[in-house]
Scaffold this motif. Structure first.
Motif, PDB file in Angstrom:
ATOM      1  N   LEU A 117       0.830  -1.190   0.000  1.00 58.80           N
ATOM      2  CA  LEU A 117       0.000   0.000   0.000  1.00 58.80           C
ATOM      3  C   LEU A 117       0.871   1.249   0.000  1.00 58.80           C
ATOM      4  O   LEU A 117       1.817   1.358   0.772  1.00 58.80           O
ATOM      5  N   VAL A 118       0.545   2.189  -0.882  1.00 59.99           N
ATOM      6  CA  VAL A 118       1.204   3.496  -0.926  1.00 59.99           C
ATOM      7  C   VAL A 118       0.127   4.535  -0.678  1.00 59.99           C
ATOM      8  O   VAL A 118      -0.883   4.574  -1.391  1.00 59.99           O
ATOM      9  N   THR A 119       0.304   5.346   0.338  1.00 56.44           N
ATOM     10  CA  THR A 119      -0.632   6.433   0.642  1.00 56.44           C
ATOM     11  C   THR A 119       0.168   7.713   0.782  1.00 56.44           C
ATOM     12  O   THR A 119       1.120   7.767   1.555  1.00 56.44           O
ATOM     13  N   VAL A 120      -0.206   8.718   0.017  1.00 62.26           N
ATOM     14  CA  VAL A 120       0.487  10.008   0.019  1.00 62.26           C
ATOM     15  C   VAL A 120      -0.539  11.119   0.127  1.00 62.26           C
ATOM     16  O   VAL A 120      -1.718  10.936  -0.177  1.00 62.26           O
ATOM     17  N   MET A 121      -0.074  12.267   0.584  1.00 62.63           N
ATOM     18  CA  MET A 121      -0.946  13.441   0.611  1.00 62.63           C
ATOM     19  C   MET A 121      -0.080  14.688   0.630  1.00 62.63           C
ATOM     20  O   MET A 121       1.051  14.654   1.090  1.00 62.63           O
ATOM     21  N   PRO A 122      -0.624  15.771   0.103  1.00 66.18           N
ATOM     22  CA  PRO A 122       0.128  17.020   0.145  1.00 66.18           C
ATOM     23  C   PRO A 122       0.172  17.572   1.561  1.00 66.18           C
ATOM     24  O   PRO A 122      -0.556  17.107   2.441  1.00 66.18           O
ATOM     25  N   ALA A 123       1.005  18.559   1.747  1.00 65.18           N
ATOM     26  CA  ALA A 123       1.075  19.254   3.032  1.00 65.18           C
ATOM     27  C   ALA A 123       0.237  20.527   2.944  1.00 65.18           C
ATOM     28  O   ALA A 123       0.106  21.130   1.885  1.00 65.18           O
ATOM     29  N   ASP A 124      -0.317  20.930   4.084  1.00 64.30           N
ATOM     30  CA  ASP A 124      -1.033  22.202   4.123  1.00 64.30           C
ATOM     31  C   ASP A 124      -0.018  23.330   4.300  1.00 64.30           C
ATOM     32  O   ASP A 124       1.195  23.097   4.308  1.00 64.30           O
ATOM     33  N   ALA A 125      -0.477  24.551   4.439  1.00 59.28           N
ATOM     34  CA  ALA A 125       0.400  25.713   4.545  1.00 59.28           C
ATOM     35  C   ALA A 125       1.340  25.641   5.749  1.00 59.28           C
ATOM     36  O   ALA A 125       2.415  26.237   5.735  1.00 59.28           O
TER      37      ALA A 125
ATOM     38  N   GLY B  66      -6.378  15.922   0.047  1.00 60.65           N
ATOM     39  CA  GLY B  66      -5.692  15.647  -1.211  1.00 60.65           C
ATOM     40  C   GLY B  66      -5.003  14.301  -1.240  1.00 60.65           C
ATOM     41  O   GLY B  66      -4.137  14.051  -2.074  1.00 60.65           O
ATOM     42  N   ALA B  67      -5.392  13.387  -0.349  1.00 61.97           N
ATOM     43  CA  ALA B  67      -4.727  12.088  -0.231  1.00 61.97           C
ATOM     44  C   ALA B  67      -4.968  11.205  -1.448  1.00 61.97           C
ATOM     45  O   ALA B  67      -5.997  11.280  -2.111  1.00 61.97           O
ATOM     46  N   LEU B  68      -3.991  10.361  -1.704  1.00 71.39           N
ATOM     47  CA  LEU B  68      -4.058   9.366  -2.768  1.00 71.39           C
ATOM     48  C   LEU B  68      -3.524   8.067  -2.187  1.00 71.39           C
ATOM     49  O   LEU B  68      -2.470   8.053  -1.548  1.00 71.39           O
ATOM     50  N   SER B  69      -4.250   6.984  -2.392  1.00 79.04           N
ATOM     51  CA  SER B  69      -3.827   5.677  -1.893  1.00 79.04           C
ATOM     52  C   SER B  69      -3.958   4.662  -3.016  1.00 79.04           C
ATOM     53  O   SER B  69      -4.981   4.614  -3.699  1.00 79.04           O
ATOM     54  N   MET B  70      -2.895   3.863  -3.223  1.00 77.14           N
ATOM     55  CA  MET B  70      -2.886   2.854  -4.283  1.00 77.14           C
ATOM     56  C   MET B  70      -2.308   1.553  -3.747  1.00 77.14           C
ATOM     57  O   MET B  70      -1.380   1.572  -2.938  1.00 77.14           O
ATOM     58  N   LEU B  71      -2.849   0.464  -4.216  1.00 74.92           N
ATOM     59  CA  LEU B  71      -2.314  -0.855  -3.921  1.00 74.92           C
ATOM     60  C   LEU B  71      -1.448  -1.243  -5.112  1.00 74.92           C
ATOM     61  O   LEU B  71      -1.956  -1.452  -6.209  1.00 74.92           O
ATOM     62  N   LEU B  72      -0.127  -1.274  -4.897  1.00 75.17           N
ATOM     63  CA  LEU B  72       0.818  -1.530  -5.983  1.00 75.17           C
ATOM     64  C   LEU B  72       1.312  -2.969  -5.954  1.00 75.17           C
ATOM     65  O   LEU B  72       1.519  -3.533  -4.864  1.00 75.17           O
ATOM     66  N   PRO B  73       1.549  -3.553  -7.119  1.00 76.06           N
ATOM     67  CA  PRO B  73       2.175  -4.877  -7.135  1.00 76.06           C
ATOM     68  C   PRO B  73       3.631  -4.757  -6.717  1.00 76.06           C
ATOM     69  O   PRO B  73       4.250  -3.696  -6.867  1.00 76.06           O
ATOM     70  N   GLY B  74       4.179  -5.830  -6.190  1.00 73.18           N
ATOM     71  CA  GLY B  74       5.564  -5.827  -5.731  1.00 73.18           C
ATOM     72  C   GLY B  74       6.575  -5.643  -6.845  1.00 73.18           C
ATOM     73  O   GLY B  74       7.763  -5.509  -6.578  1.00 73.18           O
TER      74      GLY B  74
END
Length: 120
Positions: A86-94, A102-110
């Protein structure tokens, strides 16, 4: 910090991930090569580092209780022995805190890695 947001996990999407970095795919076949050196830019404050981590297996759904941000360096993740992760990323606020809107989460293959841009 409790974020209080529910994030739906999607499939690998290089275009959606681009604001946060790149998805790293292996070369197309024997003799192939992909270059990622442009992500490795040391600064006066940082030396290049490379280390391996072992992460405990988790089940979905997963509750995230913290996020990590590296304001001055890119981070590359290349899985060694997993079928998916699992990869979960999000931008930072001010103020530099995670912005779950603004989060994005993806299940990536190995078979795929990721590189996070500095500041992600």
């Amino acid at each position: 910090m409790t974020l209080g947001h529910q994030i739906t996990t999607g499939t690998p999407d290089a275009d959606a991930f681009r604001p946060f970095g790149d998805i790293l795919a292996p070369p197309d076949g024997p003799g192939g090569r992909r270059q990622f050196g442009h992500w490795l830019k040391p600064t006066a404050a940082l030396d290049l580092q490379c280390h391996l981590n072992t992460v405990a297996v988790s089940a979905l759904p997963l509750a995230l209780d913290r996020m990590e941000r590296h304001p001055h360096a890119a981070q590359i993740f290349l899985p060694l022995d997993v079928s998916r992760y699992l990869v979960t990323v999000m931008p930072a606020d001010a103020d530099g805190r995670p912005d779950p809107a603004g989060a994005l989460s993806m299940l990536l293959p190995g078979t795929l890695g990721v590189v996070y841009r500095p500041g992600v």
